[in-house]
Design a protein around this motif. Structure first.
Motif, PDB file in Angstrom:
ATOM      1  N   ASP A 164     119.639  19.163 -59.733  1.00 19.19           N
ATOM      2  CA  ASP A 164     118.453  18.584 -60.345  1.00 19.19           C
ATOM      3  C   ASP A 164     118.860  17.990 -61.706  1.00 19.19           C
ATOM      4  N   PRO A 165     118.444  16.760 -62.002  1.00 19.66           N
ATOM      5  CA  PRO A 165     118.834  16.130 -63.266  1.00 19.66           C
ATOM      6  C   PRO A 165     118.512  16.960 -64.507  1.00 19.66           C
ATOM      7  N   HIS A 166     117.491  17.818 -64.447  1.00 20.37           N
ATOM      8  CA  HIS A 166     117.155  18.661 -65.590  1.00 20.37           C
ATOM      9  C   HIS A 166     118.258  19.670 -65.909  1.00 20.37           C
ATOM     10  N   PHE A 167     119.111  19.983 -64.931  1.00 24.16           N
ATOM     11  CA  PHE A 167     120.157  20.982 -65.127  1.00 24.16           C
ATOM     12  C   PHE A 167     121.561  20.405 -64.948  1.00 24.16           C
ATOM     13  N   ALA A 168     121.657  19.092 -64.865  1.00 21.43           N
ATOM     14  CA  ALA A 168     122.943  18.438 -64.596  1.00 21.43           C
ATOM     15  C   ALA A 168     123.967  18.677 -65.699  1.00 21.43           C
ATOM     16  N   ALA A 169     123.547  18.677 -66.949  1.00 29.17           N
ATOM     17  CA  ALA A 169     124.494  18.878 -68.059  1.00 29.17           C
ATOM     18  C   ALA A 169     125.118  20.268 -67.996  1.00 29.17           C
ATOM     19  N   GLU A 170     124.301  21.286 -67.732  1.00 29.39           N
ATOM     20  CA  GLU A 170     124.827  22.649 -67.639  1.00 29.39           C
ATOM     21  C   GLU A 170     125.770  22.791 -66.453  1.00 29.39           C
ATOM     22  N   THR A 171     125.406  22.170 -65.340  1.00 36.28           N
ATOM     23  CA  THR A 171     126.255  22.226 -64.151  1.00 36.28           C
ATOM     24  C   THR A 171     127.587  21.539 -64.402  1.00 36.28           C
ATOM     25  N   PRO A 199     129.883  37.693 -58.457  1.00 38.28           N
ATOM     26  CA  PRO A 199     128.761  37.499 -59.374  1.00 38.28           C
ATOM     27  C   PRO A 199     128.378  36.026 -59.500  1.00 38.28           C
ATOM     28  N   ALA A 200     127.091  35.804 -59.765  1.00 38.29           N
ATOM     29  CA  ALA A 200     126.607  34.433 -59.936  1.00 38.29           C
ATOM     30  C   ALA A 200     125.553  34.414 -61.040  1.00 38.29           C
ATOM     31  N   TRP A 201     125.486  33.290 -61.723  1.00 40.25           N
ATOM     32  CA  TRP A 201     124.441  33.040 -62.707  1.00 40.25           C
ATOM     33  C   TRP A 201     123.518  31.991 -62.129  1.00 40.25           C
ATOM     34  N   TYR A 202     122.227  32.132 -62.385  1.00 40.99           N
ATOM     35  CA  TYR A 202     121.254  31.156 -61.917  1.00 40.99           C
ATOM     36  C   TYR A 202     120.781  30.333 -63.098  1.00 40.99           C
ATOM     37  N   ARG A 203     120.798  29.012 -62.934  1.00 41.84           N
ATOM     38  CA  ARG A 203     120.246  28.097 -63.945  1.00 41.84           C
ATOM     39  C   ARG A 203     119.345  27.121 -63.210  1.00 41.84           C
ATOM     40  N   GLY A 204     118.055  27.341 -63.327  1.00 43.99           N
ATOM     41  CA  GLY A 204     117.126  26.488 -62.611  1.00 43.99           C
ATOM     42  C   GLY A 204     115.699  26.810 -62.980  1.00 43.99           C
ATOM     43  N   TRP A 205     114.803  26.326 -62.165  1.00 47.59           N
ATOM     44  CA  TRP A 205     113.381  26.545 -62.403  1.00 47.59           C
ATOM     45  C   TRP A 205     113.038  28.016 -62.204  1.00 47.59           C
ATOM     46  N   MET A 206     111.984  28.460 -62.850  1.00 49.87           N
ATOM     47  CA  MET A 206     111.554  29.858 -62.735  1.00 49.87           C
ATOM     48  C   MET A 206     111.216  30.191 -61.293  1.00 49.87           C
ATOM     49  N   ILE A 207     111.533  31.406 -60.913  1.00 49.68           N
ATOM     50  CA  ILE A 207     111.223  31.918 -59.579  1.00 49.68           C
ATOM     51  C   ILE A 207     110.242  33.062 -59.746  1.00 49.68           C
ATOM     52  N   GLY A 225     126.941  26.484 -56.754  1.00 48.26           N
ATOM     53  CA  GLY A 225     126.132  26.642 -55.557  1.00 48.26           C
ATOM     54  C   GLY A 225     124.768  26.023 -55.813  1.00 48.26           C
ATOM     55  N   LEU A 226     124.242  25.309 -54.835  1.00 47.58           N
ATOM     56  CA  LEU A 226     122.947  24.651 -54.996  1.00 47.58           C
ATOM     57  C   LEU A 226     121.861  25.362 -54.202  1.00 47.58           C
ATOM     58  N   ILE A 227     120.738  25.579 -54.855  1.00 49.34           N
ATOM     59  CA  ILE A 227     119.590  26.250 -54.247  1.00 49.34           C
ATOM     60  C   ILE A 227     118.445  25.250 -54.144  1.00 49.34           C
ATOM     61  N   ASP A 228     117.795  25.204 -52.993  1.00 49.32           N
ATOM     62  CA  ASP A 228     116.624  24.352 -52.813  1.00 49.32           C
ATOM     63  C   ASP A 228     115.396  25.134 -53.287  1.00 49.32           C
ATOM     64  N   HIS A 229     114.963  24.840 -54.486  1.00 51.91           N
ATOM     65  CA  HIS A 229     113.853  25.569 -55.100  1.00 51.91           C
ATOM     66  C   HIS A 229     112.564  25.422 -54.301  1.00 51.91           C
TER      67      HIS A 229
END
Length: 72
Positions: A17-24, A60-68, A35-39
């Motif tokens: 998602d473009p909102h998180f592209a810089a962090e990715t 281990p994984a870190w999640y950076r995305g919209w709130m769940i 890893g990509l998740i379909d929110h």
């Protein structure tokens, strides 16, 4: 290094998602697996489909995305 889980772009499921592209991009530059998740699928109640492109057994994984939302 842990995997970074990020939301997919709703218009192109193969990119972040473009909102998180810089962090990715920064995580990828540091050597992180992505890893990509379909929110949308996750919120629709289909978690298996939402994470189908996430590599298994990465540790281990870190999640950076919209709130769940959580369920009580």
């Amino acid at each position: 290094m842990p995997t970074l889980l990020s939301c997919t772009d709703p218009l192109n499921q193969r990119r972040t998602d473009p909102h998180f592209a810089a962090e990715t991009a920064a995580a990828r530059a540091l050597g992180a697996e992505i890893g990509l998740i379909d929110h949308d699928l996750l919120l629709a109640g289909d978690p298996a489909a939402a994470v189908r492109s996430v590599p298994r057994d990465r540790g281990p994984a870190w999640y950076r995305g919209w709130m769940i939302p959580s369920t009580a």
